[in-house]
Design an enzyme around this catalytic site. Structure first.
Site, PDB file in Angstrom:
ATOM      1  N   ASP A   1       3.971 -16.426 -25.935  1.00 22.63           N
ATOM      2  CA  ASP A   1       5.317 -16.889 -26.262  1.00 22.63           C
ATOM      3  C   ASP A   1       6.265 -16.255 -25.247  1.00 22.63           C
ATOM      4  O   ASP A   1       6.227 -15.039 -25.040  1.00 22.63           O
ATOM      5  CB  ASP A   1       5.687 -16.460 -27.699  1.00 22.63           C
ATOM      6  N   ILE A   2       7.100 -17.062 -24.581  1.00 22.35           N
ATOM      7  CA  ILE A   2       7.956 -16.506 -23.518  1.00 22.35           C
ATOM      8  C   ILE A   2       9.224 -15.826 -24.068  1.00 22.35           C
ATOM      9  O   ILE A   2       9.945 -15.192 -23.311  1.00 22.35           O
ATOM     10  CB  ILE A   2       8.344 -17.565 -22.454  1.00 22.35           C
TER      11      ILE A   2
ATOM     12  N   GLN B   1      11.759 -24.525 -37.282  1.00 23.20           N
ATOM     13  CA  GLN B   1      10.930 -25.026 -36.171  1.00 23.20           C
ATOM     14  C   GLN B   1      11.829 -25.509 -35.035  1.00 23.20           C
ATOM     15  O   GLN B   1      12.815 -26.227 -35.274  1.00 23.20           O
ATOM     16  CB  GLN B   1      10.032 -26.180 -36.649  1.00 23.20           C
TER      17      GLN B   1
ATOM     18  N   HIS C   1       2.446 -25.552 -34.006  1.00 18.34           N
ATOM     19  CA  HIS C   1       1.931 -24.318 -33.417  1.00 18.34           C
ATOM     20  C   HIS C   1       1.869 -23.207 -34.453  1.00 18.34           C
ATOM     21  O   HIS C   1       2.664 -23.162 -35.381  1.00 18.34           O
ATOM     22  CB  HIS C   1       2.775 -23.859 -32.219  1.00 18.34           C
TER      23      HIS C   1
ATOM     24  N   HIS D   1       2.098 -19.122 -34.808  1.00 17.34           N
ATOM     25  CA  HIS D   1       2.518 -17.877 -34.157  1.00 17.34           C
ATOM     26  C   HIS D   1       1.549 -16.760 -34.573  1.00 17.34           C
ATOM     27  O   HIS D   1       1.204 -16.653 -35.758  1.00 17.34           O
ATOM     28  CB  HIS D   1       3.901 -17.440 -34.639  1.00 17.34           C
TER      29      HIS D   1
HETATM   30  P1  AMP Z   1       9.138 -22.584 -33.486  1.00 13.29           P
HETATM   31  O1  AMP Z   1      10.592 -22.239 -33.549  1.00 13.29           O
HETATM   32  O2  AMP Z   1       8.319 -22.136 -34.641  1.00 13.29           O
HETATM   33  O3  AMP Z   1       9.018 -24.043 -33.156  1.00 13.29           O
HETATM   34  O4  AMP Z   1       8.567 -21.744 -32.271  1.00 13.29           O
HETATM   35  C1  AMP Z   1       8.636 -22.135 -30.956  1.00 13.29           C
HETATM   36  C2  AMP Z   1       8.236 -20.931 -30.165  1.00 13.29           C
HETATM   37  O5  AMP Z   1       7.966 -21.358 -28.841  1.00 13.29           O
HETATM   38  C3  AMP Z   1       9.322 -19.864 -30.071  1.00 13.29           C
HETATM   39  O6  AMP Z   1       8.788 -18.621 -30.502  1.00 13.29           O
HETATM   40  C4  AMP Z   1       9.699 -19.853 -28.590  1.00 13.29           C
HETATM   41  O7  AMP Z   1      10.000 -18.557 -28.136  1.00 13.29           O
HETATM   42  C5  AMP Z   1       8.458 -20.406 -27.939  1.00 13.29           C
HETATM   43  N1  AMP Z   1       8.626 -21.129 -26.690  1.00 13.29           N
HETATM   44  C6  AMP Z   1       9.586 -22.025 -26.368  1.00 13.29           C
HETATM   45  N2  AMP Z   1       9.363 -22.523 -25.141  1.00 13.29           N
HETATM   46  C7  AMP Z   1       8.220 -21.944 -24.684  1.00 13.29           C
HETATM   47  C8  AMP Z   1       7.462 -22.042 -23.480  1.00 13.29           C
HETATM   48  N3  AMP Z   1       7.824 -22.860 -22.495  1.00 13.29           N
HETATM   49  N4  AMP Z   1       6.335 -21.309 -23.360  1.00 13.29           N
HETATM   50  C9  AMP Z   1       5.963 -20.467 -24.362  1.00 13.29           C
HETATM   51  N5  AMP Z   1       6.634 -20.328 -25.511  1.00 13.29           N
HETATM   52  C10 AMP Z   1       7.748 -21.043 -25.672  1.00 13.29           C
END
Ligand code: AMP
Length: 143
Positions: free
Chosen positions: A38-39, A101, A107, A109
């Site tokens: 996760d970035i 979300q 996804h 976590h």
């Molecule tokens: P959610 O809010 O549960 O949909 O989580 C989305 C997650 O994706 C968040 O923890 C973000 O930090 C992460 N995220 C968003 N863009 C990217 C990316 N390009 N690569 C990796 N993680 C990402």
């Protein structure tokens, strides 16, 4: 706004990662799942497992897709807690904007937890790519 029952958007960021149109710091891949850092981690070692099946929420995932995500999450969680020496971890997954979300591709976590260490903000503070890359190497080595 992500709602239950939404059609799948092929332009979402995780669809782009799956197609190779966007980079990710990959940890693991098999026929049905991909896992990457996760970035904007909420804690050191925060990573994500996604199905290759196009699914917006848990309700859109096939039983096979859901089983594949859980199997990969189990492998990854063991490696992550070893890499960051965590005594515990959380699995979390949010379904729709009402649940927080932000990316409309399902996804899971994986969040290592330590005594007295609160989680950071959700999807807010980008981590240095070199730091994430070094951590990813440790996680891959623990797989
Ligand atoms: P959610 O809010 O549960 O949909 O989580 C989305 C997650 O994706 C968040 O923890 C973000 O930090 C992460 N995220 C968003 N863009 C990217 C990316 N390009 N690569 C990796 N993680 C990402």
């Amino acid at each position: 706004m992500i709602k239950l029952g939404d059609a799948y958007d092929e332009q979402n960021i995780f669809a782009k990662i799956l197609r190779g149109d966007m980079p990710c710091i990959k940890l693991y891949e098999d026929a049905h799942t991909l896992a990457f850092m996760d970035i904007m981690p909420q804690v050191e070692g925060h990573c994500l497992v996604i199905p290759k099946q196009p699914a917006v929420t848990f309700l859109d995932l096939s039983d096979e897709g859901a089983a594949a995500v859980m199997a990969t999450a189990k492998k990854l969680a063991a490696a992550v807690i070893k890499a960051v020496d965590a005594p515990g971890f959380m699995l979390a997954q949010l379904n729709s904007s009402y649940a927080g979300q932000t990316v409309p591709h399902y996804h899971m976590h994986i969040l290592p937890r330590h005594e007295g260490l609160e989680l950071g903000f959700h999807a807010r503070d980008p981590e240095d790519m070199a730091v994430l890359g070094a951590l990813a190497e440790k996680i891959r080595a623990a797989l």
